[in-house]
Design a protein around this motif. Sequence first.
Motif, PDB file in Angstrom:
ATOM      1  N   PHE A  71       0.843  -1.192   0.000  1.00 21.51           N
ATOM      2  CA  PHE A  71       0.000   0.000   0.000  1.00 21.51           C
ATOM      3  C   PHE A  71       0.879   1.243   0.000  1.00 21.51           C
ATOM      4  O   PHE A  71       1.857   1.334   0.758  1.00 21.51           O
ATOM      5  CB  PHE A  71      -0.907   0.019   1.226  1.00 21.51           C
ATOM      6  CG  PHE A  71      -1.830   1.203   1.280  1.00 21.51           C
ATOM      7  CD1 PHE A  71      -2.904   1.314   0.404  1.00 21.51           C
ATOM      8  CD2 PHE A  71      -1.610   2.230   2.202  1.00 21.51           C
ATOM      9  CE1 PHE A  71      -3.755   2.410   0.450  1.00 21.51           C
ATOM     10  CE2 PHE A  71      -2.447   3.324   2.256  1.00 21.51           C
ATOM     11  CZ  PHE A  71      -3.528   3.425   1.375  1.00 21.51           C
ATOM     12  N   ASN A  72       0.546   2.192  -0.876  1.00 25.26           N
ATOM     13  CA  ASN A  72       1.270   3.452  -0.932  1.00 25.26           C
ATOM     14  C   ASN A  72       0.450   4.533  -0.239  1.00 25.26           C
ATOM     15  O   ASN A  72      -0.633   4.899  -0.708  1.00 25.26           O
ATOM     16  CB  ASN A  72       1.554   3.840  -2.386  1.00 25.26           C
ATOM     17  CG  ASN A  72       2.481   5.030  -2.496  1.00 25.26           C
ATOM     18  OD1 ASN A  72       2.090   6.156  -2.202  1.00 25.26           O
ATOM     19  ND2 ASN A  72       3.716   4.782  -2.910  1.00 25.26           N
ATOM     20  N   LYS A  73       0.957   5.027   0.884  1.00 26.92           N
ATOM     21  CA  LYS A  73       0.226   6.002   1.695  1.00 26.92           C
ATOM     22  C   LYS A  73       0.099   7.356   1.010  1.00 26.92           C
ATOM     23  O   LYS A  73      -0.764   8.158   1.360  1.00 26.92           O
ATOM     24  CB  LYS A  73       0.925   6.169   3.049  1.00 26.92           C
ATOM     25  CG  LYS A  73       0.857   4.943   3.929  1.00 26.92           C
ATOM     26  CD  LYS A  73       1.573   5.157   5.248  1.00 26.92           C
ATOM     27  CE  LYS A  73       3.077   5.190   5.059  1.00 26.92           C
ATOM     28  NZ  LYS A  73       3.809   5.280   6.355  1.00 26.92           N
ATOM     29  N   ASN A  74       0.937   7.620   0.031  1.00 24.59           N
ATOM     30  CA  ASN A  74       0.922   8.912  -0.643  1.00 24.59           C
ATOM     31  C   ASN A  74      -0.262   9.055  -1.606  1.00 24.59           C
ATOM     32  O   ASN A  74      -0.945  10.085  -1.617  1.00 24.59           O
ATOM     33  CB  ASN A  74       2.238   9.120  -1.401  1.00 24.59           C
ATOM     34  CG  ASN A  74       2.302  10.468  -2.092  1.00 24.59           C
ATOM     35  OD1 ASN A  74       2.065  11.501  -1.464  1.00 24.59           O
ATOM     36  ND2 ASN A  74       2.620  10.463  -3.384  1.00 24.59           N
ATOM     37  N   ASP A  75      -0.533   8.002  -2.413  1.00 19.37           N
ATOM     38  CA  ASP A  75      -1.581   8.122  -3.432  1.00 19.37           C
ATOM     39  C   ASP A  75      -2.624   7.013  -3.384  1.00 19.37           C
ATOM     40  O   ASP A  75      -3.508   6.958  -4.235  1.00 19.37           O
ATOM     41  CB  ASP A  75      -0.963   8.183  -4.829  1.00 19.37           C
ATOM     42  CG  ASP A  75      -0.102   6.971  -5.158  1.00 19.37           C
ATOM     43  OD1 ASP A  75      -0.214   5.948  -4.445  1.00 19.37           O
ATOM     44  OD2 ASP A  75       0.673   7.033  -6.127  1.00 19.37           O
ATOM     45  N   GLY A  76      -2.540   6.082  -2.393  1.00 20.42           N
ATOM     46  CA  GLY A  76      -3.569   5.068  -2.228  1.00 20.42           C
ATOM     47  C   GLY A  76      -3.475   3.873  -3.149  1.00 20.42           C
ATOM     48  O   GLY A  76      -4.415   3.073  -3.234  1.00 20.42           O
ATOM     49  N   ARG A  77      -2.352   3.714  -3.843  1.00 22.71           N
ATOM     50  CA  ARG A  77      -2.220   2.528  -4.680  1.00 22.71           C
ATOM     51  C   ARG A  77      -2.151   1.271  -3.810  1.00 22.71           C
ATOM     52  O   ARG A  77      -1.416   1.224  -2.820  1.00 22.71           O
ATOM     53  CB  ARG A  77      -0.966   2.618  -5.556  1.00 22.71           C
ATOM     54  CG  ARG A  77      -1.119   3.463  -6.803  1.00 22.71           C
ATOM     55  CD  ARG A  77       0.204   3.573  -7.550  1.00 22.71           C
ATOM     56  NE  ARG A  77       1.175   4.371  -6.806  1.00 22.71           N
ATOM     57  CZ  ARG A  77       2.479   4.422  -7.087  1.00 22.71           C
ATOM     58  NH1 ARG A  77       2.962   3.692  -8.099  1.00 22.71           N
ATOM     59  NH2 ARG A  77       3.282   5.196  -6.383  1.00 22.71           N
ATOM     60  N   CYS A  78      -2.909   0.265  -4.198  1.00 22.65           N
ATOM     61  CA  CYS A  78      -2.974  -1.009  -3.475  1.00 22.65           C
ATOM     62  C   CYS A  78      -2.637  -2.126  -4.440  1.00 22.65           C
ATOM     63  O   CYS A  78      -3.315  -2.311  -5.452  1.00 22.65           O
ATOM     64  CB  CYS A  78      -4.373  -1.195  -2.888  1.00 22.65           C
ATOM     65  SG  CYS A  78      -4.712  -2.861  -2.255  1.00 22.65           S
TER      66      CYS A  78
END
Length: 326
Positions: A71-78
Amino acid sequence: MYRIYNFAVLVIYSTYLINISALKRFRNSKRNVQYENVYKSVNVLWMVKRRSVIACFTSCADDINCWSVAFNKNDGRCQAFNRDFTNQPVKGIPENEWTHYDVSPVTVCKTVTPNTQAKNCSEVQSQGHSCSGVYTIYPSVDIQKDVWCDLQTIEGRWTVFQQRKDGSVNFYRRWSDYEQGFGDPNTEYWIGNEALYQLTLSGGNELLILMQTWDGVWKYAHYTDFYIGPKNDNYRLHFSEYSGSAGNSLFYQVGYQFSTLDTDNDVSGVSCNPKYHKGGFWFSACGSSDLNGYYYQSGIISNDSCHWWTFTEYRESLKTIYMMVR
């Protein structure tokens, strides 16, 4: 290196509705800190946008192929992966704000073995039990077995009848051992052919096989109308349709009888077991799978290994195997 996170606590602080039952799969999941701030592009099942890491987990919960998430906390990519990256070499591109988690397939939250008087794990779950683990069941009036019940994977109710994970149990055994069963349901075991016959006697059963290679990749095979014949037919293998990601390596063995090192029921000119295989299984002449073969401590390619040909297109020894019925 790894920190265990109790995701039930995180649910309390979540600001939107979450599928709590789906999150049971992840209570024992581990944060893989060696992949902090690393973007991975291998073994990706799919990538979507989500508002939080909990929502990312929930998206993965119902996908039987999903064994780790990022999970990328910056842009929400999962991202979802069909691979457990625990103790694997770090490969990827440096990129900030990525966190990675190797998910747990089941939730284990009990320390005793309940004697449920149930015939199978489907009945165990119907009694209100929701934690995967060892339960006592009664496949018939004269058979009592301690088995592992998987009560999470795709809605649960699975009776695990074979389990390989560490090589602690010898599967190179005689007919009587395979008929009666052997091993420990907490580690490795075979439930026994007579018990499996009783479990599948009513018909309409599903067979699910989960398998992992030594580099962490998970795949599965699913069969409908699974059952085995009685002892006087040498526990012949039956099933109908295949689906899954591991390939249909059992196809060449459907309709054939069970063989062991001292009982040859295959149709080969030589005994598949023990000439080529080192474990009791359903052999034709001889077949492209042997999940009860010899357990090597690495992904060695060998005819006598516990393997599933279509997984890698080699007879590569597998690391983890679960065979289950419901």
